[in-house]
Design a protein around this motif. Structure first.
Motif, PDB file in Angstrom:
ATOM      1  N   GLY A  83       0.097  10.223   8.293  1.00  0.00           N
ATOM      2  CA  GLY A  83      -1.200   9.948   7.709  1.00  0.00           C
ATOM      3  C   GLY A  83      -1.090   9.406   6.298  1.00  0.00           C
ATOM      4  O   GLY A  83      -0.053   8.881   5.893  1.00  0.00           O
ATOM      5  N   GLY A  84      -2.174   9.505   5.552  1.00  0.00           N
ATOM      6  CA  GLY A  84      -2.194   9.002   4.187  1.00  0.00           C
ATOM      7  C   GLY A  84      -2.570   7.534   4.133  1.00  0.00           C
ATOM      8  O   GLY A  84      -2.796   6.888   5.159  1.00  0.00           O
ATOM      9  N   PRO A  85      -2.642   6.967   2.917  1.00  0.00           N
ATOM     10  CA  PRO A  85      -3.074   5.573   2.732  1.00  0.00           C
ATOM     11  C   PRO A  85      -2.153   4.569   3.419  1.00  0.00           C
ATOM     12  O   PRO A  85      -0.927   4.730   3.406  1.00  0.00           O
ATOM     13  CB  PRO A  85      -3.049   5.398   1.214  1.00  0.00           C
ATOM     14  CG  PRO A  85      -3.121   6.777   0.651  1.00  0.00           C
ATOM     15  CD  PRO A  85      -2.394   7.648   1.626  1.00  0.00           C
ATOM     16  N   ILE A  86      -2.748   3.545   4.006  1.00  0.00           N
ATOM     17  CA  ILE A  86      -1.995   2.415   4.548  1.00  0.00           C
ATOM     18  C   ILE A  86      -2.688   1.134   4.099  1.00  0.00           C
ATOM     19  O   ILE A  86      -3.886   1.127   3.827  1.00  0.00           O
ATOM     20  CB  ILE A  86      -1.879   2.446   6.087  1.00  0.00           C
ATOM     21  CG1 ILE A  86      -3.267   2.514   6.748  1.00  0.00           C
ATOM     22  CG2 ILE A  86      -1.014   3.593   6.553  1.00  0.00           C
ATOM     23  CD1 ILE A  86      -3.228   2.437   8.271  1.00  0.00           C
ATOM     24  N   SER A  87      -1.935   0.058   4.011  1.00  0.00           N
ATOM     25  CA  SER A  87      -2.489  -1.207   3.540  1.00  0.00           C
ATOM     26  C   SER A  87      -3.562  -1.722   4.483  1.00  0.00           C
ATOM     27  O   SER A  87      -3.570  -1.415   5.673  1.00  0.00           O
ATOM     28  CB  SER A  87      -1.367  -2.246   3.400  1.00  0.00           C
ATOM     29  OG  SER A  87      -0.760  -2.509   4.653  1.00  0.00           O
TER      30      SER A  87
END
Length: 217
Positions: free
Chosen positions: A87-91
């Motif tokens: 998870g977490g931020p992705i472009s």
């Protein structure tokens, strides 16, 4: 004396498992993720972003394979990003952080050039309405269930296209009203499918949290 952490499978009913999706889609993480498995019904565009909570993966697979059975001559569905493994931020996304979002392409009368490796804009001339509608209604049928669809996002002009095709195909006003925001305006708080700019070549689907999971927002 060892304790093994076993990733949940995607068989059965895709029962939600507490603790997988943490936080919110815009600020979240993913634990014990499940990767969407290979299938003849769809094409996974980015394997490193094909990770999600088990119930999300289950519903994506179930709906795509349902369309494939009902419309055996239709091409594979393009599956865009779900989440990264943890998870977490992705472009390219503000959301897609907690394994509960997925981008799905549309079905077309004839597979367009570049599809399913890239998304293609839906138009009156190219959209395979019945296959696309089968996908959307299959997903929408899970709304209200534990971990079912929370909302979907498609550009208002494509909603208009879907509305007119569905009406011509005999879909009832009650179903149209439940499914689509159109024709009540782009800002109307109505319909499972809402307007979002830039969503004329795919539908963004967001699934809800397990009812007993306090970590999921």
């Amino acid at each position: 004396g060892q304790v093994l952490a076993v990733a949940p499978g995607v068989g059965g009913r895709g029962r939600p498992i507490a603790g997988q999706s943490g936080g919110s889609p815009q600020r979240g993480k993913l634990a014990n993720a499940v990767r969407l498995p290979q299938s003849r019904a769809y094409y996974r565009r980015r394997l490193h972003r094909a990770w999600g909570a088990n119930w999300v993966v289950h519903h994506i697979r179930r709906s795509a394979e349902l369309v494939s059975r009902r419309h055996p001559s239709v091409h594979k569905l393009a599956i865009g990003d779900i989440s990264a493994k943890k998870g977490g931020p992705i472009s390219e996304h503000v959301s897609h952080q907690s394994g509960r979002d997925v981008d799905l392409g549309f079905y077309f009368k004839k597979k367009p050039g570049g599809y399913p490796k890239t998304f293609v804009k839906a138009t009156k001339g190219n959209l395979h309405f019945r296959a696309t509608w089968a996908l959307l209604t299959s997903l929408a049928a899970t709304k209200g269930a534990d971990g079912g669809v929370e909302s979907m996002y498609i550009s208002y002009d494509v909603q208009k296209l879907l509305y007119r095709a569905a009406k011509a195909d005999g879909v009832s006003k009650k179903v149209l009203s439940r499914m689509l925001q159109y024709p009540r305006g782009e800002d109307a708080l109505a319909g499972i499918i809402r307007h979002e700019p830039g969503h004329d070549d795919h539908v963004h689907v967001r699934f809800g949290c397990p009812k007993k999971d306090r970590r999921c927002r």
